[in-house]
Design a protein around this motif. Structure first.
Motif, PDB file in Angstrom:
ATOM      1  N   ASN A 490     -53.639 -74.259  20.657  1.00  0.00           N
ATOM      2  CA  ASN A 490     -54.932 -73.571  20.784  1.00  0.00           C
ATOM      3  C   ASN A 490     -55.270 -72.717  19.561  1.00  0.00           C
ATOM      4  OD1 ASN A 490     -55.701 -74.533  23.447  1.00  0.00           O
ATOM      5  ND2 ASN A 490     -53.889 -73.405  24.138  1.00  0.00           N
ATOM      6  N   MET A 491     -54.353 -72.684  18.623  1.00  0.00           N
ATOM      7  CA  MET A 491     -54.589 -72.043  17.328  1.00  0.00           C
ATOM      8  C   MET A 491     -54.935 -70.561  17.442  1.00  0.00           C
ATOM      9  SD  MET A 491     -56.483 -75.193  15.368  1.00  0.00           S
ATOM     10  CE  MET A 491     -57.551 -75.679  16.711  1.00  0.00           C
ATOM     11  N   THR A 492     -54.083 -69.851  18.144  1.00  0.00           N
ATOM     12  CA  THR A 492     -54.250 -68.397  18.237  1.00  0.00           C
ATOM     13  C   THR A 492     -52.970 -67.715  17.781  1.00  0.00           C
ATOM     14  OG1 THR A 492     -53.455 -68.402  20.528  1.00  0.00           O
ATOM     15  CG2 THR A 492     -55.853 -68.540  20.200  1.00  0.00           C
ATOM     16  N   VAL A 493     -53.131 -66.514  17.274  1.00  0.00           N
ATOM     17  CA  VAL A 493     -51.989 -65.671  16.906  1.00  0.00           C
ATOM     18  C   VAL A 493     -52.167 -64.339  17.626  1.00  0.00           C
ATOM     19  CG1 VAL A 493     -50.734 -64.541  15.039  1.00  0.00           C
ATOM     20  CG2 VAL A 493     -51.822 -66.767  14.643  1.00  0.00           C
ATOM     21  N   THR A 494     -51.188 -63.998  18.452  1.00  0.00           N
ATOM     22  CA  THR A 494     -51.294 -62.777  19.241  1.00  0.00           C
ATOM     23  C   THR A 494     -50.097 -61.886  18.942  1.00  0.00           C
ATOM     24  OG1 THR A 494     -52.249 -64.145  20.985  1.00  0.00           O
ATOM     25  CG2 THR A 494     -51.639 -61.879  21.580  1.00  0.00           C
ATOM     26  N   GLU A 495     -50.376 -60.718  18.446  1.00  0.00           N
ATOM     27  CA  GLU A 495     -49.263 -59.816  18.141  1.00  0.00           C
ATOM     28  C   GLU A 495     -48.846 -59.071  19.397  1.00  0.00           C
ATOM     29  OE1 GLU A 495     -49.643 -57.608  14.519  1.00  0.00           O
ATOM     30  OE2 GLU A 495     -48.174 -56.108  15.166  1.00  0.00           O
ATOM     31  N   CYS A 496     -47.557 -59.047  19.672  1.00  0.00           N
ATOM     32  CA  CYS A 496     -47.052 -58.321  20.838  1.00  0.00           C
ATOM     33  C   CYS A 496     -46.984 -56.837  20.492  1.00  0.00           C
ATOM     34  CB  CYS A 496     -45.666 -58.825  21.211  1.00  0.00           C
ATOM     35  SG  CYS A 496     -45.662 -60.582  21.610  1.00  0.00           S
ATOM     36  N   PRO A 497     -47.209 -55.984  21.479  1.00  0.00           N
ATOM     37  CA  PRO A 497     -47.275 -54.548  21.171  1.00  0.00           C
ATOM     38  C   PRO A 497     -45.908 -53.940  20.838  1.00  0.00           C
ATOM     39  CG  PRO A 497     -47.566 -54.945  23.538  1.00  0.00           C
ATOM     40  CD  PRO A 497     -47.553 -56.280  22.882  1.00  0.00           C
ATOM     41  N   GLN A 498     -44.832 -54.543  21.325  1.00  0.00           N
ATOM     42  CA  GLN A 498     -43.510 -53.928  21.151  1.00  0.00           C
ATOM     43  C   GLN A 498     -43.041 -53.901  19.694  1.00  0.00           C
ATOM     44  OE1 GLN A 498     -44.297 -56.482  23.206  1.00  0.00           O
ATOM     45  NE2 GLN A 498     -42.830 -56.661  24.889  1.00  0.00           N
ATOM     46  N   VAL A 499     -42.229 -52.909  19.408  1.00  0.00           N
ATOM     47  CA  VAL A 499     -41.457 -52.939  18.161  1.00  0.00           C
ATOM     48  C   VAL A 499     -39.981 -52.972  18.560  1.00  0.00           C
ATOM     49  CG1 VAL A 499     -40.798 -51.674  16.091  1.00  0.00           C
ATOM     50  CG2 VAL A 499     -43.207 -51.791  16.777  1.00  0.00           C
ATOM     51  N   PHE A 500     -39.254 -53.907  17.983  1.00  0.00           N
ATOM     52  CA  PHE A 500     -37.836 -54.079  18.315  1.00  0.00           C
ATOM     53  C   PHE A 500     -36.994 -53.460  17.189  1.00  0.00           C
ATOM     54  CE2 PHE A 500     -40.360 -57.410  20.183  1.00  0.00           C
ATOM     55  CZ  PHE A 500     -39.922 -57.450  21.495  1.00  0.00           C
ATOM     56  N   GLU A 501     -35.770 -53.135  17.518  1.00  0.00           N
ATOM     57  CA  GLU A 501     -34.867 -52.632  16.471  1.00  0.00           C
ATOM     58  C   GLU A 501     -33.531 -53.331  16.609  1.00  0.00           C
ATOM     59  OE1 GLU A 501     -34.445 -48.387  16.232  1.00  0.00           O
ATOM     60  OE2 GLU A 501     -32.807 -48.583  14.779  1.00  0.00           O
ATOM     61  N   THR A 502     -33.094 -53.935  15.525  1.00  0.00           N
ATOM     62  CA  THR A 502     -31.917 -54.807  15.593  1.00  0.00           C
ATOM     63  C   THR A 502     -30.620 -54.019  15.776  1.00  0.00           C
ATOM     64  OG1 THR A 502     -31.789 -54.790  13.194  1.00  0.00           O
ATOM     65  CG2 THR A 502     -32.945 -56.639  14.201  1.00  0.00           C
ATOM     66  N   THR A 503     -29.726 -54.617  16.569  1.00  0.00           N
ATOM     67  CA  THR A 503     -28.370 -54.076  16.702  1.00  0.00           C
ATOM     68  C   THR A 503     -27.525 -54.553  15.520  1.00  0.00           C
ATOM     69  OG1 THR A 503     -27.593 -56.047  17.867  1.00  0.00           O
ATOM     70  CG2 THR A 503     -28.497 -54.251  19.234  1.00  0.00           C
ATOM     71  N   ALA A 504     -26.315 -54.025  15.440  1.00  0.00           N
ATOM     72  CA  ALA A 504     -25.312 -54.635  14.555  1.00  0.00           C
ATOM     73  C   ALA A 504     -24.943 -55.996  15.151  1.00  0.00           C
ATOM     74  CB  ALA A 504     -24.091 -53.734  14.480  1.00  0.00           C
ATOM     75  N   PRO A 505     -24.360 -56.914  14.378  1.00  0.00           N
ATOM     76  CA  PRO A 505     -24.000 -58.212  14.939  1.00  0.00           C
ATOM     77  C   PRO A 505     -23.071 -58.082  16.148  1.00  0.00           C
ATOM     78  CG  PRO A 505     -23.782 -58.255  12.561  1.00  0.00           C
ATOM     79  CD  PRO A 505     -24.046 -56.829  12.939  1.00  0.00           C
ATOM     80  N   VAL A 506     -23.373 -58.850  17.177  1.00  0.00           N
ATOM     81  CA  VAL A 506     -22.470 -58.994  18.323  1.00  0.00           C
ATOM     82  C   VAL A 506     -22.043 -60.456  18.291  1.00  0.00           C
ATOM     83  CG1 VAL A 506     -22.237 -58.805  20.811  1.00  0.00           C
ATOM     84  CG2 VAL A 506     -23.821 -57.276  19.587  1.00  0.00           C
ATOM     85  N   GLY A 507     -20.845 -60.708  17.785  1.00  0.00           N
ATOM     86  CA  GLY A 507     -20.457 -62.092  17.507  1.00  0.00           C
ATOM     87  C   GLY A 507     -21.383 -62.636  16.435  1.00  0.00           C
ATOM     88  N   ASP A 508     -22.012 -63.748  16.725  1.00  0.00           N
ATOM     89  CA  ASP A 508     -22.888 -64.385  15.744  1.00  0.00           C
ATOM     90  C   ASP A 508     -24.360 -64.058  15.973  1.00  0.00           C
ATOM     91  OD1 ASP A 508     -20.706 -66.002  14.573  1.00  0.00           O
ATOM     92  OD2 ASP A 508     -20.654 -66.840  16.593  1.00  0.00           O
TER      93      ASP A 508
END
Lengths: 534, 534
Positions: A490-508
């Motif tokens: 449908n050719m749309t781009v929708t930005e999600c409101p959340q901001v995520f923050e990465t953890t340190a690696p857990v395994g891979d």
């Protein structure tokens, strides 16, 4: 010596015309010379040596018909170029001149070349992501139809097209073409009144090649690469261009190389479905490939195309990339990456079946399936060609873009421009982040991920990415990231409101510190773009 | 001349011993000669020319320690063979003799060779379907443990094992091995008291190779091919066999070739994870490969193994087959066929992760998943290696078959014998019937189909087969067929009561005339065997 050069130049001025005083970088310089010969003019040897700011190159000329011989040249460096001709025919020998090579115009990025191991770029460094289609015979139909094809390609924003240099016998009932590549010696009729041609293989028909070149130039105008298929097996005894003697094949390749090597948007495709030339030994292709590569002074992209899953030896140095026919690797996640991993060259799946309404298994994809396969190959770091074939009766080609071009009839083509926008926005070419371990996550650079969901419809996506990140820097802890939901259909781009923050690696794997997720629409063909939040 | 030969033979009788008066076809003739030299005996040149009923071959001898030089030879033809030695050392030169090559015993089928494009067979024509496992260091542990390994392989009915010629440093705390491949010049200690060896690379330790050969022979006894890995990168600075000078590498290969080429069950694997030799240029491998191939007079199978999805140039003529590490192609239907289609050689996925309880992603498959991957690759016309690694602590290798052999601990190995029975019953090697179009249906010949259902549990299977049938004759109309349900996990074969009768092709498919189907058990890992009803 100076006066001698001047006199030569004056003589040349009488007999020759040159295309322009100034030529763009990667543009085309053309020298045309009138000369008479009692011999076959196609047998006349003619070359010219061009000397520019940093290089000297010798290229072949050719007989262009009507007593005119031509030499064409594509300068790769800005600055003054001089040339001198060499020929066994005196009138064509020692002709000298010069021209100025100037900066290219805005839309001229030069020829496409391989960039690193798996990617393409234009010679000026601009990224090139091939998004091609096929119209085998579009050059061999009416001029009006040709214009329609070009308009369609331009509107859809395709940037590559596969097309046959030899006209195709796709239907015995289809009218004879107006032009043929060789002079006709004689025409007989068979019992049903159909013509049987005897060709003079020693004499090309320049008008045939003029038309091809006009078409290639029309493509260049709209930024489309011409993937020129030099041989094809779809002749079925009508004109026999698929069973010419090998010396004729080689002569034809040299003539083509002399005429169109200087066109910046040309790619060589030795054949379509080469393995259907069952009367040719495999070594024939080696010789043909070497011939075109040897006589192309610009090293255009070069490949060969086979029937389904008949993978060719694309590892040979003459082939710049793989031009594959096989749908299997783009029918599921990550599979195309295996082909890429083996060949270690750019892989183009030029034929993965086509969108269409045909009553067979190769021409009956839905638009959705066509686009799905294109994205599947793309996210795995390869390239996938589009094609469509809609026919209202078995002999009505009027809507069959695959055969004759014209206007697109399907649905996938409407999403090509959007696809290109998504790709053009990426900082680097796509590849799987953690090949063979995670077939779903692609990367286009540091903190730039694509997860294509394909046909899966699921309520949420929980933030999770691999630690490995292809050839790009690994994902670090504490990166703030956003997610955009791209609906490829449908050719749309929708930005999600959340901001995520990465953890340190857990395994891979890396997670969001707060175990965050995003709600997904209940639709297939979605794609997530996960990038650093501003 | 006759008298001279007799005298020579008498002299030889004093100094030499031969392994046997009669040698089996593909057995081993061994000539042992005592000789003294003041030079380094490993530098002595020694070859022997063997002349048999239809051929003459010259093979290299080697120094076997204790003043003994040996020449070994594997005769490929039944009949009388004569030999004569050539050496720079007089005592080893011009030694002559003869032996009778007799028919092989029942379990001796000769070396494994490539059969056609994708399959293997023994030299006597017997089909060979490689079902291998790995125990990297089983040769380098105690004799009791070695015997246990051989017993386990025999019980499980594996017919191939990958193993390292150089001992592996899989754990710095693991005891020093008793034997090393080179003589020790000196031993120093590092700060922690661990030995630092200085090797005399000009002098091999024959006892090390005696042990290797004893192990290879034990494998031959039970019909197991020895996939001998010549280099590995798991040394980590302990003994540095992964960073010897190239002339030492080459000398080592020549010594190995002279010693073990005559063992019929040897395969060459240039390396495990060759790409982890980061200090070696790729060209090093080209030279090493050429060296072993050049010095192996019997053209044993030869490949090289890389890390995950680092596909090697197996198209080079020295490689008889691809020895791939990659799980992705065997995780879903039909994918392995793509790899086969590209290489056009037998493809062995020697490492697709392992069954085990390790806390990593490569050593933690369930037994079911291990077997599933083996069948996935198999039905696609390739071969898949087994492996298992169960460890109770990070340094307890006692149950880790992958490392040291011993007894199997897992579940998949119990199904290997059943798997071999299924494969041995097939009239031809498996391949996809209609590659790239139908990833589910495999064929082993005319009217002989295998459909592996993998993890899918479904109530019924409706009779439907592709018209195409690989390289075998196509399915005809009116063939009466039966279906057997094979439970690959529970190892049962259940014949369904129905008899089906094929329709004429409908498009690309064939159906049962009465639209018949079979009820399936509610279990995963089923396989259907569809064959002509009696």
């Amino acid at each position: 010596m100076k006066r001698f050069c001047l006199i030569l130049l004056l003589i040349a001025a009488v007999a020759c015309s040159v295309s322009a005083a100034a030529v763009e970088r990667w543009g085309r310089f053309e020298l045309a010379m009138k000369a008479k010969t009692s011999a076959n003019p196609f047998d006349v040897e003619l070359t010219a040596t061009f000397s520019g700011p940093d290089t000297t190159m010798t290229v072949s000329g050719f007989y262009a018909g009507n007593g005119v011989f031509k030499v064409r040249f594509m300068p790769k460096t800005v600055g003054k170029w001089t040339y001198v001709t060499h020929s066994s025919l005196e009138a064509l020998d020692s002709q000298q001149g010069s021209f100025e090579c100037v900066s290219p115009s805005a839309d001229n990025h030069g020829p496409v070349v391989v960039d690193g191991r798996y990617a393409f770029k234009y010679a000026d460094g601009t990224r090139y992501y091939p998004i091609g289609t096929t119209a085998y015979d579009w050059m061999h139909v009416s001029a009006d139809m040709q214009k329609l094809t070009v308009k369609s390609l331009c509107e859809a924003r395709f940037n590559k097209i596969r097309m046959l240099l030899f006209v195709q016998n796709f239907d015995p009932g289809y009218p004879e073409p107006e032009l043929f590549p060789f002079e006709i010696k004689s025409i007989k009729k068979d019992k049903s009144g159909r013509p049987i041609y005897e060709w003079d293989y020693t004499r090309f028909n320049p008008a045939y090649f003029d038309n091809v070149e006009k078409c290639i130039d029309m493509l260049a105008e709209i930024g489309v690469e011409a993937d020129l298929i030099l041989f094809h097996p779809y002749d079925d005894g009508r004109w026999n261009f698929d069973r010419m003697p090998q010396d004729v094949n080689l002569r034809y390749l040299r003539y083509v190389a002399a005429r169109v090597s200087s066109f910046r948007n040309v790619w060589w495709s030795l054949a379509n479905e080469y393995d259907f030339f069952r009367h040719w030994q495999p070594e024939v292709w080696d010789e043909l490939t070497r011939e075109i590569v040897k006589h192309d002074p610009y090293s255009h992209l070069c490949s060969i195309h086979s029937h389904t899953a008949k993978y060719y030896k694309y590892w040979e140095p003459e082939y710049t990339h793989a031009s594959v026919q096989d749908q299997a690797p783009v029918e599921g996640f990550g599979r195309a990456a295996t082909v890429r991993n083996i060949y270690k060259k750019p892989v183009i799946f030029d034929e993965v079946c086509y969108e269409g309404n045909m009553d067979n298994r190769w021409g009956s994809l839905s638009g959705q399936e066509m686009l799905y396969r294109m994205w599947q190959g793309t996210v795995a770091g390869t390239y996938v060609g589009h094609g469509e074939c809609y026919m209202d009766s078995p002999t009505d080609y009027s809507r069959d873009f695959l055969a004759i071009g014209g206007t697109f009839q399907g649905e996938a083509w409407k999403r090509i421009s959007f696809m290109r926008d998504i790709l053009d926005a990426m900082p680097n070419p796509l590849m799987l982040s953690d090949s063979s371990w995670d077939p779903y996550t692609s990367t286009a650079g540091e903190n730039y991920y694509i997860i294509y969901l394909g046909k899966e419809i699921k309520p949420r996506w929980t933030f999770e990415l691999p630690v490995k990140n292809g050839v790009y820097p690994r994902l670090k802890e504490g990166v703030r990231m956003k997610v955009e939901i791209i609906d490829t259909w449908n050719m749309t781009v929708t930005e999600c409101p959340q901001v995520f923050e990465t953890t340190a690696p857990v395994g891979d794997r890396v997670y969001d510190k707060k175990h965050g997720s995003v709600r997904l629409p209940d639709a297939p063909y979605l794609m997530l773009r996960i990038t650093a939040a501003e």
